[in-house]
Scaffold this motif. Sequence first.
Motif, PDB file in Angstrom:
ATOM      1  N   SER A   1       0.975   5.536   0.970  1.00  0.00           N
ATOM      2  CA  SER A   1      -0.311   6.140   1.858  1.00  0.00           C
ATOM      3  C   SER A   1       0.804   7.704   1.588  1.00  0.00           C
ATOM      4  CB  SER A   1      -0.144   6.092   2.928  1.00  0.00           C
ATOM      5  OG  SER A   1       0.865   5.621   4.046  1.00  0.00           O
TER       6      SER A   1
ATOM      7  N   ARG B   1     -10.025   0.679  -2.400  1.00  0.00           N
ATOM      8  CA  ARG B   1      -9.410  -0.158  -3.755  1.00  0.00           C
ATOM      9  C   ARG B   1     -10.586  -0.697  -4.834  1.00  0.00           C
ATOM     10  NH1 ARG B   1      -5.077   0.041   0.190  1.00  0.00           N
ATOM     11  NH2 ARG B   1      -3.378   0.867  -0.663  1.00  0.00           N
TER      12      ARG B   1
ATOM     13  N   GLN C   1      -3.289   0.427  -8.627  1.00  0.00           N
ATOM     14  CA  GLN C   1      -3.734  -0.443  -7.286  1.00  0.00           C
ATOM     15  C   GLN C   1      -3.361  -0.105  -5.953  1.00  0.00           C
ATOM     16  OE1 GLN C   1      -2.678  -4.525  -8.167  1.00  0.00           O
ATOM     17  NE2 GLN C   1      -3.330  -5.220  -6.276  1.00  0.00           N
ATOM     18  N   PRO C   2      -1.506   0.501  -5.917  1.00  0.00           N
ATOM     19  CA  PRO C   2      -1.180   0.347  -4.608  1.00  0.00           C
ATOM     20  C   PRO C   2      -1.685   1.973  -3.675  1.00  0.00           C
ATOM     21  CG  PRO C   2       0.393  -0.114  -6.153  1.00  0.00           C
ATOM     22  CD  PRO C   2      -0.754  -0.053  -6.827  1.00  0.00           C
TER      23      PRO C   2
ATOM     24  N   SER D   1       0.497  -1.596   0.102  1.00  0.00           N
ATOM     25  CA  SER D   1      -0.133  -0.170  -0.282  1.00  0.00           C
ATOM     26  C   SER D   1       0.528   1.486   0.077  1.00  0.00           C
ATOM     27  CB  SER D   1      -1.184  -0.114   1.505  1.00  0.00           C
ATOM     28  OG  SER D   1      -1.376   1.371   1.724  1.00  0.00           O
TER      29      SER D   1
ATOM     30  N   THR E   1      -3.767   4.660  -1.708  1.00  0.00           N
ATOM     31  CA  THR E   1      -4.911   4.882  -1.018  1.00  0.00           C
ATOM     32  C   THR E   1      -5.785   5.665  -1.613  1.00  0.00           C
ATOM     33  OG1 THR E   1      -3.393   4.265   0.719  1.00  0.00           O
ATOM     34  CG2 THR E   1      -5.534   5.743   1.443  1.00  0.00           C
TER      35      THR E   1
END
Length: 499
Positions: A31, A96, A64-65, A29, A67
């Motif tokens: 952020s 997501r 996709q990754p 992920s 936030t």
Amino acid sequence: MLAEAALVLGVWLQLAAGQEAPGQGPQPSISNSEGDILLLLDSSGSVSYYEFSKVKEFMWDLMQPFTFGPNDVQTSIIHISTTPTMEFPFDRYLSRGTVQQAIRNTRQLMGDTNTGKALSFAKEKLFSNDAGARPDVPKVLVWVTDGFSSDDISEPMQLLKDMGVTVFIVSTGRGNYLELSAAASQPPEKHLHFVDVDDLPIITKELRDAMLDVIQANRLRVVDITSSSFRLTWPQLLSQETGYYTLQYAPTDDLAAKRTTQVSGAHTSLTLSNLAPETTYEVALVPESNVHYFPPQTIRVTTLAEEISPAQILISDSRPHSFQVSWAPTPDSVTSYQVLYGPLRGDSAQLLEVDGTHNSTVVENLAPNTTYLVTVTAIYSSGKEKSLSAKACTQEEGSKVRHLRFEDLGSNTLKASWDAADGKVLGYRVRCRRQTGPSSLISVSPHIHSVLLTDMAPGTTNKVCVKSMYKDQPGKGLCRMVHMQPATEAPGYKHRQRA
């Protein structure tokens, strides 16, 4: 072919079941990022269904990754078609799962490839509250293209960049390098990718990392790096009423040469120019607030090497007696170009002078079917010169007729017209293969570029071919299918039935 189709079907079934495609795996992920990312999707008829599906997979892998949320990353899709269309606004999908489903549900619109219209539409939406866009966050445009556009992109793309949008371009076809490198943000090595549609996963991480450099929140960033300048951007910390910024910068090997400038608190970007090439600078942004304390932000930036022109030569629009020569880049330090050309097997050469603001010229009065050596030399204001050579070939003289067109004259008569072929044409032959009735062959002199074709039955489809004739060989034929309209009643005539 069957195995490939089965593999593609398997990947989509896995995605539909919420699984990752083989070899991709879950991404860690990301952020601490904030920005509006617009995905410009070529949805026109020039893109096959397979290519469209692969581009959608790539877009989800790219996003996709991140936030997603009102204080994180937001995304939207605009279709390139006859009329640009927004698939969904920036603030509609903020997780997501919903973003993935929205990309998966995107359907191809077909139509024309009006990229210029789509870019003008994108300019409105990237700064529109109605489209869910946010003020004062970084704006990123990712354009995936097959390299073809039906309209001009240069002006709307420049307007986007002038408004602070960072433009990334991925070309999956034979795009024009000169056009696309000018369209992308600078430098093109970081913002422009050429890759086959099946190899898009190769560039996913590199492109995502470059996007992160733009949208990483709460930090001083640098974009549009050249040999003599770069642009600094930062989040809005102050306003004109609450303070100002002090900007300091100096070469790392000569910090005593520090320069200082003040910027209004309402600004969030500044371009530093007149810098030395291939030099690393220490930059510090100090927010001077009368309300809150903000710590200074620092960054280290290295300018690019001085642009050397020409770095590449492109030969295009080759004909029997001419071709076009283009080169790039065209830095301001070049005052003029010299184009020297001559047959590869020969000792004669001719010279053309071209203004330093131009990047192309047409070389004419050439021999057909001949290989030429072309050398482009840049003359710099400093007196330096830089040359680059390339080979170019003219076409054979037996070229084909161009722009065959038809006009229905009524009474089963059709007029066929065409543009003259190149070279010393001795005449033209026009062959008509009728759907009903005999075929015909008409020969005309070289200065005639049209014939009348008679006995063309209504409602039939016929094949018409025009071929140029030369002394040693015929040219290449140009053929078109033409449909004759069915017979209709005369205007005003009404058939009356007997009582």
